[in-house]
Scaffold this active site. Structure first.
Site, PDB file in Angstrom:
ATOM      1  N   CYS A  32     -14.485 -41.337 -31.328  1.00 31.74           N
ATOM      2  CA  CYS A  32     -14.417 -40.037 -30.684  1.00 31.74           C
ATOM      3  C   CYS A  32     -15.733 -39.791 -29.965  1.00 31.74           C
ATOM      4  CB  CYS A  32     -14.153 -38.925 -31.706  1.00 31.74           C
ATOM      5  SG  CYS A  32     -13.870 -37.313 -30.947  1.00 31.74           S
ATOM      6  N   HIS A  66      -7.146 -31.053 -36.102  1.00 30.23           N
ATOM      7  CA  HIS A  66      -8.011 -30.080 -35.452  1.00 30.23           C
ATOM      8  C   HIS A  66      -7.247 -28.786 -35.191  1.00 30.23           C
ATOM      9  CE1 HIS A  66      -6.052 -32.338 -32.126  1.00 30.23           C
ATOM     10  NE2 HIS A  66      -5.963 -31.142 -31.563  1.00 30.23           N
ATOM     11  N   TYR A  83     -11.002 -28.050 -31.385  1.00 29.20           N
ATOM     12  CA  TYR A  83     -12.232 -28.260 -32.158  1.00 29.20           C
ATOM     13  C   TYR A  83     -11.854 -28.651 -33.582  1.00 29.20           C
ATOM     14  CZ  TYR A  83     -14.947 -25.985 -28.458  1.00 29.20           C
ATOM     15  OH  TYR A  83     -15.536 -25.665 -27.257  1.00 29.20           O
ATOM     16  N   THR A  84     -12.746 -29.401 -34.212  1.00 24.69           N
ATOM     17  CA  THR A  84     -12.544 -29.782 -35.616  1.00 24.69           C
ATOM     18  C   THR A  84     -13.558 -29.056 -36.485  1.00 24.69           C
ATOM     19  OG1 THR A  84     -11.833 -31.996 -34.949  1.00 24.69           O
ATOM     20  CG2 THR A  84     -12.428 -31.686 -37.256  1.00 24.69           C
TER      21      THR A  84
END
Length: 278
Positions: free
Chosen positions: A252, A80, A97-98
């Protein structure tokens, strides 16, 4: 050594030398053209927002421009980026964030963001407009992926926790040499909360033998054919690969979900080395 001075031998040697030079030149050109990632793991770099697409009342897709049309972000699969913004009080806030894009998507990268009413970074994204710049650094993360490292992945995602799962799934499915099978359980409160629904349905349609997705909703609409309520141990048994040395379970989601899933997975016999939490 007189034989080296004959015309035929000299011609052959000349051709051999030329081929070596051409090969070396071709390798150098190829290596020099291989795109270098734009990320810096130590310093924030700014990227211009070129498109903002509203997906729902509180979800938007942000498209950021890379320096050239052939530039790549340079983010390893499953990792990320750290993003820096301002909260409603003008204070700096940093959050991971990815991106939903891969390095095969050249010239840009995209973030799909769910904006919460009290979220500090959510405020920054709500205020962002096309032409603004966004500070990013990376890559970050402990996950490392190599094609074929496991026979199958089981994925447990909740809410915005879908983004690293989507990135990993895309990388696997779009690589024709990678035969890894992906099983995903994705939980949300309402149908409107499902992020990347069309994209996930597209993966399931295009790769029916390698990608399976099971959606779970707390508040299911009439006629819903997915799961209802919270993800249960029975859902995991039915939709994810059983415990085995050649599989891995990724999870996740919100902390309460992660905690509940960890307990279910332990009860079902998954060893610690089979588990990874983003």
């Amino acid at each position: 050594m007189d034989f080296l001075e004959t015309p035929d031998i000299q011609i052959l040697l000349g051709v051999a030398v030329a081929l070596v030079v051409i090969g070396a030149s071709a390798f150098y050109i190829y290596a020099s053209k291989k795109p270098k990632g734009c990320l810096d793991p130590e310093n924030f770099k700014e990227f211009k927002l070129v498109k903002r697409t509203q997906l729902s009342h509180n979800v938007a897709k942000f498209t950021f421009e890379l320096p050239t049309p052939t530039s790549v972000l340079g983010l390893p699969i499953g990792q990320h980026i750290s993003c820096r913004g301002k909260d409603s009080q003008g204070e700096d806030v940093i959050k991971p964030y990815t991106p939903t894009t891969l390095d095969s998507d050249v010239g840009y990268f995209e973030l799909v963001i769910k904006m919460y009413p009290q979220g500090r970074m959510s405020h920054h994204f709500r205020e962002m407009r096309v032409g603004d710049y966004f500070a990013v650094k990376g890559p970050k993360g402990r996950f490392r992926y190599q094609p074929g490292q496991v026979r199958a992945f089981g994925m447990l995602a909740g809410g915005s926790g879908i983004t690293p799962m989507f990135q990993v799934a895309r990388a696997i499915l779009e690589n024709p040499k990678d035969k890894t099978v992906v099983h995903l359980i994705y939980a949300n409160v309402t149908h409107e909360d499902i992020l990347l629904k069309n994209e996930l349905d597209g993966l399931a349609t295009n790769y029916p033998d390698c990608f399976k997705v099971f959606f779970v909703l707390n508040e299911a609409p009439e006629g819903w054919n997915g799961g209802v309520g919270y993800v249960t141990k029975e859902m995991i048994q039915a939709h994810l690969p059983a415990a085995s040395p050649d599989i891995q379970i990724l999870r996740c989601g919100p902390p309460p979900m992660n905690k509940a899933m960890a307990a279910y997975l332990e009860a079902l016999g998954y060893a610690p080395e089979m588990l990874f939490q983003f």
